[in-house]
Design a protein around this motif. Structure first.
Motif, PDB file in Angstrom:
ATOM      1  N   PHE A   2       0.848  -1.193   0.000  1.00 37.70           N
ATOM      2  CA  PHE A   2       0.000   0.000   0.000  1.00 37.70           C
ATOM      3  C   PHE A   2       0.881   1.240   0.000  1.00 37.70           C
ATOM      4  N   ASP A   3       0.515   2.212  -0.795  1.00 41.80           N
ATOM      5  CA  ASP A   3       1.182   3.499  -0.626  1.00 41.80           C
ATOM      6  C   ASP A   3       0.305   4.377   0.278  1.00 41.80           C
ATOM      7  N   LYS A   4       0.755   5.604   0.508  1.00 43.99           N
ATOM      8  CA  LYS A   4       0.095   6.470   1.481  1.00 43.99           C
ATOM      9  C   LYS A   4      -1.380   6.704   1.120  1.00 43.99           C
ATOM     10  N   GLU A   5      -1.622   6.891  -0.175  1.00 41.74           N
ATOM     11  CA  GLU A   5      -2.989   7.180  -0.625  1.00 41.74           C
ATOM     12  C   GLU A   5      -3.929   6.012  -0.336  1.00 41.74           C
ATOM     13  N   ASP A   6      -3.427   4.813  -0.585  1.00 43.55           N
ATOM     14  CA  ASP A   6      -4.224   3.609  -0.307  1.00 43.55           C
ATOM     15  C   ASP A   6      -4.569   3.524   1.175  1.00 43.55           C
ATOM     16  N   LEU A   7      -3.576   3.813   2.001  1.00 44.38           N
ATOM     17  CA  LEU A   7      -3.798   3.726   3.440  1.00 44.38           C
ATOM     18  C   LEU A   7      -4.844   4.745   3.890  1.00 44.38           C
ATOM     19  N   GLU A   8      -4.789   5.935   3.316  1.00 36.56           N
ATOM     20  CA  GLU A   8      -5.793   6.948   3.656  1.00 36.56           C
ATOM     21  C   GLU A   8      -7.169   6.495   3.221  1.00 36.56           C
ATOM     22  N   HIS A   9      -7.206   5.874   2.049  1.00 36.81           N
ATOM     23  CA  HIS A   9      -8.481   5.380   1.531  1.00 36.81           C
ATOM     24  C   HIS A   9      -9.055   4.301   2.452  1.00 36.81           C
ATOM     25  N   ILE A  10      -8.188   3.378   2.854  1.00 33.83           N
ATOM     26  CA  ILE A  10      -8.623   2.307   3.764  1.00 33.83           C
ATOM     27  C   ILE A  10      -9.099   2.910   5.080  1.00 33.83           C
ATOM     28  N   GLY A  11      -8.366   3.921   5.568  1.00 33.43           N
ATOM     29  CA  GLY A  11      -8.752   4.609   6.801  1.00 33.43           C
ATOM     30  C   GLY A  11     -10.138   5.205   6.683  1.00 33.43           C
ATOM     31  N   ARG A  12     -10.450   5.811   5.541  1.00 33.12           N
ATOM     32  CA  ARG A  12     -11.765   6.401   5.336  1.00 33.12           C
ATOM     33  C   ARG A  12     -12.843   5.333   5.332  1.00 33.12           C
TER      34      ARG A  12
END
Ligand SMILES: [Zn+2]
Ligand SMILES: [Zn+2]
Length: 80
Positions: A2-12
């Motif tokens: 996962f890159d940072k964007e993916d992690l933010e997406h998962i967090g959302r």
């Protein structure tokens, strides 16, 4: 990976999921109530609310209403 964007997406997504769980818990809590006599948790439409306690519910069927009145309102049970 996962890159940072993916992690933010998962967090959302998780936040939405948690909010949904919170919401459905409230809905279920609104629909369900426990019998004060036998402790059975069921839909509120299957329960009666005591006209003397106001915040006490008991089963419509069975002897829970009688048991509640006999234990909590013995004078009323006598008059019924
Ligand atoms: Zn009951
Ligand atoms: Zn009562």
């Amino acid at each position: 990976m996962f890159d940072k964007e993916d992690l933010e997406h998962i967090g959302r997504d998780r936040e939405i999921l948690e909010r949904w769980h919170e919401y459905s818990r409230h809905v279920i809590a609104r629909l369900l109530e426990g019998c004060a006599v036998c402790g059975k948790v069921t839909e509120k439409r299957n329960l009666s609310r005591c006209r003397l306690c106001h915040d006490t519910y008991y089963c419509k069927s069975g002897c829970c209403s009688y048991r509640h009145y006999a234990a909590t309102h013995p004078v009323d049970a006598h008059w019924r």
